[in-house]
Every structure is written in structure tokens, then in C-alpha cells.
Design a protein around this motif. Structure first.
Motif, PDB file in Angstrom:
ATOM      1  N   VAL A 150      59.524  63.821  -0.227  1.00  0.00           N
ATOM      2  CA  VAL A 150      60.421  64.317   0.822  1.00  0.00           C
ATOM      3  C   VAL A 150      60.486  63.237   1.910  1.00  0.00           C
ATOM      4  O   VAL A 150      59.918  63.387   2.994  1.00  0.00           O
ATOM      5  CB  VAL A 150      59.941  65.658   1.390  1.00  0.00           C
ATOM      6  CG1 VAL A 150      60.991  66.229   2.358  1.00  0.00           C
ATOM      7  CG2 VAL A 150      59.680  66.664   0.269  1.00  0.00           C
ATOM      8  N   THR A 151      61.174  62.156   1.605  1.00  0.00           N
ATOM      9  CA  THR A 151      61.255  61.032   2.541  1.00  0.00           C
ATOM     10  C   THR A 151      62.176  61.364   3.698  1.00  0.00           C
ATOM     11  O   THR A 151      62.972  62.319   3.655  1.00  0.00           O
ATOM     12  CB  THR A 151      61.783  59.787   1.822  1.00  0.00           C
ATOM     13  OG1 THR A 151      63.123  60.059   1.355  1.00  0.00           O
ATOM     14  CG2 THR A 151      60.898  59.411   0.647  1.00  0.00           C
ATOM     15  N   SER A 177      68.047  70.036   3.626  1.00  0.00           N
ATOM     16  CA  SER A 177      67.524  70.148   4.976  1.00  0.00           C
ATOM     17  C   SER A 177      68.507  69.384   5.859  1.00  0.00           C
ATOM     18  O   SER A 177      69.196  68.472   5.366  1.00  0.00           O
ATOM     19  CB  SER A 177      66.111  69.550   5.072  1.00  0.00           C
ATOM     20  OG  SER A 177      65.462  69.979   6.255  1.00  0.00           O
ATOM     21  N   CYS A 233      58.141  73.533   5.514  1.00  0.00           N
ATOM     22  CA  CYS A 233      57.677  72.265   4.968  1.00  0.00           C
ATOM     23  C   CYS A 233      57.647  71.269   6.127  1.00  0.00           C
ATOM     24  O   CYS A 233      58.709  70.893   6.621  1.00  0.00           O
ATOM     25  CB  CYS A 233      58.601  71.775   3.861  1.00  0.00           C
ATOM     26  SG  CYS A 233      58.064  70.251   3.044  1.00  0.00           S
ATOM     27  N   ILE A 270      58.607  67.370  -3.558  1.00  0.00           N
ATOM     28  CA  ILE A 270      59.302  68.393  -4.333  1.00  0.00           C
ATOM     29  C   ILE A 270      58.998  68.103  -5.799  1.00  0.00           C
ATOM     30  O   ILE A 270      59.162  66.967  -6.255  1.00  0.00           O
ATOM     31  CB  ILE A 270      60.820  68.346  -4.099  1.00  0.00           C
ATOM     32  CG1 ILE A 270      61.140  68.587  -2.618  1.00  0.00           C
ATOM     33  CG2 ILE A 270      61.541  69.368  -4.981  1.00  0.00           C
ATOM     34  CD1 ILE A 270      62.556  68.229  -2.234  1.00  0.00           C
ATOM     35  N   LEU A 280      65.807  61.327   2.450  1.00  0.00           N
ATOM     36  CA  LEU A 280      66.205  62.091   1.279  1.00  0.00           C
ATOM     37  C   LEU A 280      67.505  62.856   1.490  1.00  0.00           C
ATOM     38  O   LEU A 280      68.325  62.970   0.560  1.00  0.00           O
ATOM     39  CB  LEU A 280      65.085  63.060   0.881  1.00  0.00           C
ATOM     40  CG  LEU A 280      65.339  63.899  -0.374  1.00  0.00           C
ATOM     41  CD1 LEU A 280      65.550  63.008  -1.598  1.00  0.00           C
ATOM     42  CD2 LEU A 280      64.191  64.870  -0.614  1.00  0.00           C
ATOM     43  N   LEU A 305      57.525  73.215  -3.916  1.00  0.00           N
ATOM     44  CA  LEU A 305      57.160  72.394  -2.756  1.00  0.00           C
ATOM     45  C   LEU A 305      55.664  72.143  -2.826  1.00  0.00           C
ATOM     46  O   LEU A 305      54.880  73.064  -3.087  1.00  0.00           O
ATOM     47  CB  LEU A 305      57.529  73.110  -1.453  1.00  0.00           C
ATOM     48  CG  LEU A 305      59.025  73.310  -1.215  1.00  0.00           C
ATOM     49  CD1 LEU A 305      59.258  74.102   0.073  1.00  0.00           C
ATOM     50  CD2 LEU A 305      59.761  71.972  -1.150  1.00  0.00           C
ATOM     51  N   TYR A 317      55.050  65.160   2.007  1.00  0.00           N
ATOM     52  CA  TYR A 317      55.145  66.230   1.026  1.00  0.00           C
ATOM     53  C   TYR A 317      56.009  65.810  -0.162  1.00  0.00           C
ATOM     54  O   TYR A 317      56.673  64.770  -0.134  1.00  0.00           O
ATOM     55  CB  TYR A 317      55.712  67.496   1.668  1.00  0.00           C
ATOM     56  CG  TYR A 317      54.656  68.332   2.375  1.00  0.00           C
ATOM     57  CD1 TYR A 317      54.451  69.668   2.042  1.00  0.00           C
ATOM     58  CD2 TYR A 317      53.860  67.792   3.381  1.00  0.00           C
ATOM     59  CE1 TYR A 317      53.494  70.444   2.679  1.00  0.00           C
ATOM     60  CE2 TYR A 317      52.901  68.550   4.022  1.00  0.00           C
ATOM     61  CZ  TYR A 317      52.711  69.868   3.669  1.00  0.00           C
ATOM     62  OH  TYR A 317      51.758  70.625   4.299  1.00  0.00           O
ATOM     63  N   VAL A 332      62.585  73.017   3.970  1.00  0.00           N
ATOM     64  CA  VAL A 332      63.407  72.545   2.860  1.00  0.00           C
ATOM     65  C   VAL A 332      63.958  73.777   2.156  1.00  0.00           C
ATOM     66  O   VAL A 332      63.217  74.719   1.874  1.00  0.00           O
ATOM     67  CB  VAL A 332      62.603  71.678   1.871  1.00  0.00           C
ATOM     68  CG1 VAL A 332      63.415  71.394   0.611  1.00  0.00           C
ATOM     69  CG2 VAL A 332      62.154  70.376   2.519  1.00  0.00           C
ATOM     70  N   VAL A 336      69.250  71.425  -3.002  1.00  0.00           N
ATOM     71  CA  VAL A 336      68.047  71.187  -2.205  1.00  0.00           C
ATOM     72  C   VAL A 336      68.528  70.581  -0.901  1.00  0.00           C
ATOM     73  O   VAL A 336      69.228  69.558  -0.908  1.00  0.00           O
ATOM     74  CB  VAL A 336      67.065  70.239  -2.919  1.00  0.00           C
ATOM     75  CG1 VAL A 336      65.821  70.029  -2.064  1.00  0.00           C
ATOM     76  CG2 VAL A 336      66.678  70.782  -4.287  1.00  0.00           C
ATOM     77  N   ARG A 396      56.067  66.220   7.189  1.00  0.00           N
ATOM     78  CA  ARG A 396      56.926  66.581   6.066  1.00  0.00           C
ATOM     79  C   ARG A 396      57.134  65.397   5.126  1.00  0.00           C
ATOM     80  O   ARG A 396      57.239  65.574   3.898  1.00  0.00           O
ATOM     81  CB  ARG A 396      58.285  67.077   6.559  1.00  0.00           C
ATOM     82  CG  ARG A 396      59.112  67.762   5.469  1.00  0.00           C
ATOM     83  CD  ARG A 396      60.469  68.203   5.944  1.00  0.00           C
ATOM     84  NE  ARG A 396      61.385  67.074   6.067  1.00  0.00           N
ATOM     85  CZ  ARG A 396      62.679  67.189   6.310  1.00  0.00           C
ATOM     86  NH1 ARG A 396      63.218  68.395   6.477  1.00  0.00           N
ATOM     87  NH2 ARG A 396      63.459  66.134   6.400  1.00  0.00           N
ATOM     88  N   SER A 397      57.172  64.208   5.670  1.00  0.00           N
ATOM     89  CA  SER A 397      57.430  63.020   4.850  1.00  0.00           C
ATOM     90  C   SER A 397      56.284  62.699   3.895  1.00  0.00           C
ATOM     91  O   SER A 397      56.425  61.829   3.028  1.00  0.00           O
ATOM     92  CB  SER A 397      57.717  61.804   5.747  1.00  0.00           C
ATOM     93  OG  SER A 397      56.644  61.586   6.646  1.00  0.00           O
TER      94      SER A 397
END
Length: 293
Positions: A196-197, A240, A149, A162, A200, A218, A160, A249, A238, A157-158
Motif C-alpha cells: 500500500v504505497t 482510497s 488501514c 493488500i 498506489l 488487508l 501495510y 482502504v 480497491v 499505512r505505507s
């Protein structure tokens, strides 16, 4: 130590006999990889099996049978060599049995069997814990698969999401790697989507207890799912790494959880733990399904 490949018409997986750990999940049409590459700069694992504990234990020790035993976070199975059992057309199986070394850390006889079964674009991960002894067997077990991710080159990624089959979740906070007995964080998920900040995972893993969701996906920036984990487990994580902006992730079905930081009880009394009677078998599973993205 050996790596085994299993494939059907549309996907392939690779499984290492060390830890019976899944190391790859690829779509055959274009070779796209969905599992994390285990880059040690971020996290040097891919999808370890957590046994006989999930998460950290207070003071890094378990208490049972009137004694204390050292126990690392997530147990020891992920660091041991499993025996290859068999491989069929669409499935593969591995086994770990207790021995003199495991009994020094965890004074119980056990047999742990791990299976991977392919069905179209889905991988079913199966856990079987067997108690061969004449006493109860207390344990926890869980998965820790890490998924790429972002999945598309050039994405952030930011951007994306969940997605869960829930519109509001409550996460038990971690404090020093253990669960807080009092602190929680709440999240609203409009339409089931959680961004997906960057922030997070500032409090480490999200720990969702009490059947808050059973399907976790995802999603790309256009909110289209590219991978879904379906589970029966009443609790999952969940995760990372904190502050690393790692390219993965983890979605982690658990039958167990780290100790609360005020827990001083015995192994059999750990929250969300399991106890199986002599000669009984505990069997659970979850699935991973990939989609076009």
C-alpha cells in the motif's frame, strides 16, 4: 433514520437504516473497530450500497426508454431511507422499493433487499434485487466498504499490504472518473502481496475485471492478514482517496462498473451490467472476515 446493532459471541455490527449502510464492525474481545469512521475530511461514508449504477455514468446521465435521466455516481440508494424488515438472532434485513421519486431518476420498478448475517468472525452481506414489473430491469449493484488501514496504533499505512489470490493483476485506468477504453496498469504481486504505497492510488481506484481475484486481504507490516473479503463478483475495486493518506482502504465487490469515457449507449448495454426478467430475483453476496492482529 435509526441505527441497529447486531452481535454474536465475538463480533458486533451497526447498520444505519439510511442507505442500509454498515457503520461498524467490532471485535468484542477488545472493542477494536475495523470499519472506517466516515471522517468527512477524507471520505464521509463507511460502506455504502451502490445501486442502480456502479461508478460514474457518461455526462452524468443514463439513457433508456428513449429518454435521458440524470444519475449521480454510484446511484441513489446510498442516500435513501430503507425500511427495516426484520432482525433475528444473527441477521438483519432492510428493504428499499421504487416510488414516485426514484421513477423520476430511474424509470423502473424494483425492490432492493439488503441483509447482514453473522457467523463467527464473518459478516455475510446479501443483496437481493427483485423485478416486480412486466418489463426487463437493467441495473448494477456493488459494495463500497472502507476498512481501517492501518489497524494498529502507531503503524504507517505505507507499511501495510493488500494480499490477493493472484500474482499478477491488470487494472483498468480511470480518466476523469470514467474507465479508459485503452489504458491499463499492470502490477506484479510476489507471493500475492501488493504494497500500500503512497503512490498506489495516484490514478484513483484500481479496477480489476475478469475474475482476477476472489479473496482480498488487508495485512499488517509483517504480512499477517487482519481482514479478508471473499467474493463471487467478477469485478472489484480497491480505493482510497488520491493524495490524502487517508487511514482506510476500500475493497469493493461489484456487479457493474463505471462507463468507459467513450460510451454513449443505453443503460441495458453498460458493461458488466445486469438485466433481470419480470418477476425474477437477482441475489448475490460477499463476506468480510476479521482475524487477530
Amino acid at each position: 433514520m435509526a441505527t441497529y446493532e447486531l452481535r454474536n459471541d465475538v463480533i458486533s455490527i451497526a447498520v444505519d437504516s439510511h442507505g442500509a449502510e454498515q457503520k461498524s464492525l467490532k471485535r468484542l474481545s477488545d472493542g477494536r473497530e475495523y470499519l472506517w469512521c466516515a471522517d468527512p475530511a477524507f471520505w464521509g461514508r463507511t460502506a455504502p450500497i451502490l445501486f442502480p449504477v456502479v461508478g460514474g455514468v457518461n455526462n452524468k446521465e443514463i439513457r433508456t426508454k428513449g429518454q435521458t435521466y440524470p444519475m449521480n455516481q454510484h446511484g441513489f440508494a446510498r442516500d435513501l431511507e430503507f425500511d427495516f424488515v426484520e432482525q433475528k438472532e444473527n441477521e438483519i434485513w432492510f428493504e428499499l422499493k421504487s416510488d414516485e421519486e426514484t421513477l423520476k431518476k430511474y424509470p423502473y420498478a424494483f425492490s432492493l433487499t439488503i441483509g447482514y448475517i453473522l457467523d463467527g468472525y464473518t459478516v455475510k452481506v446479501v443483496w437481493k434485487v427483485e423485478n416486480p414489473a412486466d418489463e426487463d430491469l437493467p441495473f448494477s449493484i456493488g459494495g463500497h466498504p472502507a476498512f481501517n488501514c492501518p489497524i494498529n496504533a502507531g503503524d504507517k499505512r505505507s507499511d501495510y499490504f493488500i494480499r490477493m489470490d493472484a500474482e499478477h493483476i491488470v487494472s483498468t485506468d480511470l480518466e476523469g472518473g470514467l474507465a479508459s477504453p485503452v489504458h491499463q496498469t499492470e502490477y506484479d504481486l510476489p507471493g500475492g502481496y501488493l504494497p500500500v504505497t503512497v503512490e498506489l492510488f495516484d490514478k484513483d481506484a484500481l479496477i480489476l475485471e475478469h475474475d482476477q481475484a476472489k479473496k482480498v486481504s488487508l495485512c499488517t507490516p509483517d504480512r499477517k492478514p487482519y481482514l479478508t473479503v471473499d467474493m463471487e463478483a467478477s469485478i472489484f475495486g480497491v480505493w482510497s482517496p488520491v493524495g490524502k493518506e487517508a487511514g482506510f482502504v476500500c475493497i469493493e465487490p461489484w456487479y457493474g462498473r463505471c462507463d468507459k469515457n467513450d460510451f454513449t449507449g443505453e443503460l441495458k448495454d453498460r458493461e458488466w451490467g445486469n438485466v433481470i426478467a419480470p418477476n425474477e430475483v437477482f441475489e448475490k453476496s460477499f463476506t468480510i472476515t476479521i482475524f487477530e492482529s
